[in-house]
Design a protein around this motif. Structure first.
Motif, PDB file in Angstrom:
ATOM      1  N   LEU A 195       0.827  -1.209   0.000  1.00  0.00           N
ATOM      2  CA  LEU A 195       0.000   0.000   0.000  1.00  0.00           C
ATOM      3  C   LEU A 195       0.860   1.256   0.000  1.00  0.00           C
ATOM      4  CD1 LEU A 195      -2.739   1.481   0.335  1.00  0.00           C
ATOM      5  CD2 LEU A 195      -2.457   1.194   2.819  1.00  0.00           C
ATOM      6  N   LEU A 196       1.886   1.264   0.823  1.00  0.00           N
ATOM      7  CA  LEU A 196       2.773   2.430   0.909  1.00  0.00           C
ATOM      8  C   LEU A 196       3.489   2.682  -0.413  1.00  0.00           C
ATOM      9  CD1 LEU A 196       4.186   1.834   4.483  1.00  0.00           C
ATOM     10  CD2 LEU A 196       3.008   3.919   3.718  1.00  0.00           C
ATOM     11  N   ILE A 197       4.010   1.625  -1.018  1.00  0.00           N
ATOM     12  CA  ILE A 197       4.749   1.806  -2.278  1.00  0.00           C
ATOM     13  C   ILE A 197       3.798   2.203  -3.408  1.00  0.00           C
ATOM     14  CG2 ILE A 197       6.094   0.582  -4.040  1.00  0.00           C
ATOM     15  CD1 ILE A 197       7.591  -0.789  -1.840  1.00  0.00           C
ATOM     16  N   GLU A 198       2.608   1.631  -3.430  1.00  0.00           N
ATOM     17  CA  GLU A 198       1.648   2.002  -4.468  1.00  0.00           C
ATOM     18  C   GLU A 198       1.151   3.429  -4.283  1.00  0.00           C
ATOM     19  OE1 GLU A 198      -1.304  -0.993  -4.069  1.00  0.00           O
ATOM     20  OE2 GLU A 198      -0.046  -2.577  -4.971  1.00  0.00           O
ATOM     21  N   ALA A 199       0.955   3.853  -3.031  1.00  0.00           N
ATOM     22  CA  ALA A 199       0.431   5.196  -2.765  1.00  0.00           C
ATOM     23  C   ALA A 199       1.451   6.283  -3.071  1.00  0.00           C
ATOM     24  CB  ALA A 199      -0.021   5.290  -1.304  1.00  0.00           C
ATOM     25  N   PHE A 200       2.722   6.031  -2.734  1.00  0.00           N
ATOM     26  CA  PHE A 200       3.749   7.064  -2.877  1.00  0.00           C
ATOM     27  C   PHE A 200       4.656   6.849  -4.090  1.00  0.00           C
ATOM     28  CE2 PHE A 200       2.789   7.053   1.726  1.00  0.00           C
ATOM     29  CZ  PHE A 200       2.321   8.359   1.835  1.00  0.00           C
ATOM     30  N   GLY A 201       4.573   5.696  -4.729  1.00  0.00           N
ATOM     31  CA  GLY A 201       5.365   5.441  -5.921  1.00  0.00           C
ATOM     32  C   GLY A 201       6.682   4.757  -5.670  1.00  0.00           C
ATOM     33  N   SER A 202       7.194   4.810  -4.450  1.00  0.00           N
ATOM     34  CA  SER A 202       8.449   4.148  -4.084  1.00  0.00           C
ATOM     35  C   SER A 202       8.578   4.142  -2.575  1.00  0.00           C
ATOM     36  CB  SER A 202       9.659   4.866  -4.697  1.00  0.00           C
ATOM     37  OG  SER A 202       9.852   6.128  -4.070  1.00  0.00           O
TER      38      SER A 202
ATOM     39  N   ALA B 299       7.598  10.994   3.191  1.00  0.00           N
ATOM     40  CA  ALA B 299       6.275  11.623   3.159  1.00  0.00           C
ATOM     41  C   ALA B 299       5.884  12.116   4.556  1.00  0.00           C
ATOM     42  CB  ALA B 299       5.232  10.626   2.649  1.00  0.00           C
ATOM     43  N   PRO B 300       5.050  13.160   4.644  1.00  0.00           N
ATOM     44  CA  PRO B 300       4.614  13.668   5.953  1.00  0.00           C
ATOM     45  C   PRO B 300       3.754  12.643   6.694  1.00  0.00           C
ATOM     46  CG  PRO B 300       3.431  14.774   4.176  1.00  0.00           C
ATOM     47  CD  PRO B 300       4.509  13.978   3.536  1.00  0.00           C
ATOM     48  N   ALA B 301       3.763  12.743   8.015  1.00  0.00           N
ATOM     49  CA  ALA B 301       3.014  11.793   8.832  1.00  0.00           C
ATOM     50  C   ALA B 301       1.524  11.832   8.513  1.00  0.00           C
ATOM     51  CB  ALA B 301       3.249  12.085  10.314  1.00  0.00           C
ATOM     52  N   GLY B 302       1.021  13.016   8.146  1.00  0.00           N
ATOM     53  CA  GLY B 302      -0.398  13.136   7.810  1.00  0.00           C
ATOM     54  C   GLY B 302      -0.781  12.289   6.611  1.00  0.00           C
ATOM     55  N   ALA B 303       0.146  12.160   5.663  1.00  0.00           N
ATOM     56  CA  ALA B 303      -0.128  11.336   4.480  1.00  0.00           C
ATOM     57  C   ALA B 303      -0.213   9.863   4.872  1.00  0.00           C
ATOM     58  CB  ALA B 303       0.961  11.545   3.434  1.00  0.00           C
ATOM     59  N   TRP B 304       0.585   9.459   5.832  1.00  0.00           N
ATOM     60  CA  TRP B 304       0.512   8.073   6.318  1.00  0.00           C
ATOM     61  C   TRP B 304      -0.815   7.835   7.038  1.00  0.00           C
ATOM     62  CZ3 TRP B 304       4.817   4.354   7.580  1.00  0.00           C
ATOM     63  CH2 TRP B 304       5.894   4.507   6.699  1.00  0.00           C
ATOM     64  N   ARG B 305      -1.232   8.826   7.872  1.00  0.00           N
ATOM     65  CA  ARG B 305      -2.493   8.671   8.606  1.00  0.00           C
ATOM     66  C   ARG B 305      -3.673   8.590   7.648  1.00  0.00           C
ATOM     67  NH1 ARG B 305       0.044  12.368  12.116  1.00  0.00           N
ATOM     68  NH2 ARG B 305      -1.071  14.128  11.157  1.00  0.00           N
ATOM     69  N   SER B 306      -3.587   9.328   6.526  1.00  0.00           N
ATOM     70  CA  SER B 306      -4.686   9.305   5.564  1.00  0.00           C
ATOM     71  C   SER B 306      -4.860   7.932   4.910  1.00  0.00           C
ATOM     72  CB  SER B 306      -4.464  10.371   4.482  1.00  0.00           C
ATOM     73  OG  SER B 306      -3.379  10.009   3.642  1.00  0.00           O
ATOM     74  N   LEU B 307      -3.810   7.126   4.947  1.00  0.00           N
ATOM     75  CA  LEU B 307      -3.874   5.763   4.407  1.00  0.00           C
ATOM     76  C   LEU B 307      -4.352   4.755   5.453  1.00  0.00           C
ATOM     77  CD1 LEU B 307      -0.521   5.666   2.378  1.00  0.00           C
ATOM     78  CD2 LEU B 307      -2.841   5.879   1.456  1.00  0.00           C
ATOM     79  N   GLY B 308      -4.604   5.251   6.665  1.00  0.00           N
ATOM     80  CA  GLY B 308      -5.073   4.362   7.723  1.00  0.00           C
ATOM     81  C   GLY B 308      -3.974   3.657   8.477  1.00  0.00           C
ATOM     82  N   LEU B 309      -2.732   4.114   8.308  1.00  0.00           N
ATOM     83  CA  LEU B 309      -1.630   3.480   9.026  1.00  0.00           C
ATOM     84  C   LEU B 309      -1.543   4.012  10.451  1.00  0.00           C
ATOM     85  CD1 LEU B 309      -0.744   3.075   5.909  1.00  0.00           C
ATOM     86  CD2 LEU B 309       1.429   2.500   6.939  1.00  0.00           C
ATOM     87  N   PRO B 310      -1.192   3.159  11.411  1.00  0.00           N
ATOM     88  CA  PRO B 310      -1.115   3.601  12.808  1.00  0.00           C
ATOM     89  C   PRO B 310       0.036   4.586  13.015  1.00  0.00           C
ATOM     90  CG  PRO B 310      -0.306   1.352  12.584  1.00  0.00           C
ATOM     91  CD  PRO B 310      -0.883   1.725  11.259  1.00  0.00           C
ATOM     92  N   PRO B 311      -0.109   5.512  13.957  1.00  0.00           N
ATOM     93  CA  PRO B 311       0.956   6.501  14.220  1.00  0.00           C
ATOM     94  C   PRO B 311       2.297   5.867  14.545  1.00  0.00           C
ATOM     95  CG  PRO B 311      -1.072   7.128  15.344  1.00  0.00           C
ATOM     96  CD  PRO B 311      -1.314   5.760  14.781  1.00  0.00           C
TER      97      PRO B 311
END
Length: 364
Positions: free
Chosen positions: A33-40, A47-59
């Motif tokens: 999911l991370l690689i598909e969302a950000f491209g690598s 990427a900023p922490a907010g972008a990770w939270r938007s994907l549903g990843l835990p802090p």
């Protein structure tokens, strides 16, 4: 770096993938999911922490990615990969095992000690009880020798009991075998099989793990390990298992992955046979000889039955002279009964002898 790791990926991207792989709560699905969302992986790490939270990843995952512990672990993995016979396969790499790639949660990274090329060869998984009986161990060894001779790579979990017997038997006949660990390759478990693992690597086989190199043994790791054992293989043979055995998890995963499940029956009075009997009731193929396995896999070109034996085995020669009971044959051959029964089991698997009404006969 080893040639297997030289496919088109930059050193910085490799290091970023190793960091992602070590993050808490990032398994195969979130890794992709991370690689598909950000491209690598490199872009995901920065990427900023907010972008990770938007994907549903835990802090905890986002917070740990820049920690010294995560960086140091990735650096140690890079150093590990510089050594001979130590490799890394990634799920988007051409050399990644094709069968394993088919499962829905295929590991994104596989650490390999030994020969990575054998992961693409036809494999038959053999699993069973850690506290196996002596007849169970002998049966596992006999089947592993015959299956390795028929062209299979024997895949198992390097656990005590049936797993270890299968690995060792494959090596004994010059076959290849793959051990899949539930720990990191640098935190080997069980320690009693460290020497066996070293022999496997030295003889052209392999030991693999999806876990970071220093990962400790944890209960949750072993079911994850089991899906790799079944995912790499054309089928899973359960030799001896109680109803509580982890081998039944491997068999269940194999069925879910569309692999064939085979089980060897045993005495109704032996607790170690109850798991196999349940599998047979649930639709597993009842196996008494190697032929029952080969029948379902005739289409695989890499497989071939063992060549005929030119010189008769000493026990076969005795049985050609006259049928014997097990006890009489032990006396005639001068072998201990337990050793004799193990040899007869192997000869029966090879189709050289048969037992009828308590007496052994040589097949003509």
């Amino acid at each position: 770096m080893n040639p297997i790791n030289s496919y088109a990926i930059s050193p910085s991207e490799l290091e970023a993938r190793l960091r992602l792989h070590r993050l808490p709560d990032v398994g195969p699905k979130r890794f992709r999911l991370l690689i598909e969302a950000f491209g690598s992986a490199s872009k995901a790490i920065s990427a900023p922490a907010g972008a990770w939270r938007s994907l549903g990843l835990p802090p905890i995952s986002a917070d740990a990615r820049r920690s010294h512990e995560i960086r140091d672990g990735a650096s140690q993995a890079l150093a590990w990969l510089e050594r001979p016979d130590q490799h890394l396969l990634m799920w988007d790499q051409p050399d990644y095992p094709a069968l394993l790639a088919q499962i829905y949660d295929a590991p994104p990274l596989l650490f390999i000690a030994g020969d990575p090329a054998i992961l693409e060869k036809p494999q038959l998984a053999m699993v069973g009880s850690r506290r196996a009986s002596r007849p169970g161990m002998d049966t596992a060894a006999a089947f592993a020798r015959s299956l390795a001779g028929a062209g299979f790579v024997i895949t198992s979990g390097l656990a005590l009991g049936i797993d270890g017997a299968a690995h060792q038997a494959a090596l004994d006949v010059g076959g290849q075998t793959i051990g899949v660990l539930g720990t990191g390759l640098e935190n080997f478990y069980p320690q009693r099989h460290r020497r066996l693992a070293a022999a496997m690597i030295a003889q052209g086989s392999a030991v693999v793990s999806e876990f970071p190199l220093d990962a400790a043994p944890q209960a949750a790791n072993f079911p994850r390990r089991n899906r790799i054992i079944s995912g790499l293989s054309l089928g899973v043979l359960v030799v001896e298992a109680s109803m509580a055995s982890g081998s039944l998890i491997t068999a269940k995963l194999a069925a879910e992955q569309g692999r064939e499940v085979y089980a060897i029956p045993g005495s109704i009075h032996h607790p170690g046979a109850k798991g196999c009997h349940q599998l047979i009731r649930d639709g597993a193929v009842l196996v008494e000889t190697i032929e029952h396995i080969l029948e379902a896999l005739r289409g695989w070109q890499a497989l071939s039955c063992p060549a005929p034996i030119a010189v008769a085995h000493p026990l076969v020669a005795l049985l050609r002279a006259a049928p014997h009971t097990s006890e009489a044959l032990a006396i005639a051959s001068g072998r201990p009964l337990a050793q004799l029964l193990a040899a007869l089991t192997e000869l029966e698997l090879e189709g050289q002898v048969i037992c009828e009404n308590g007496r052994w006969f040589a097949r003509r």
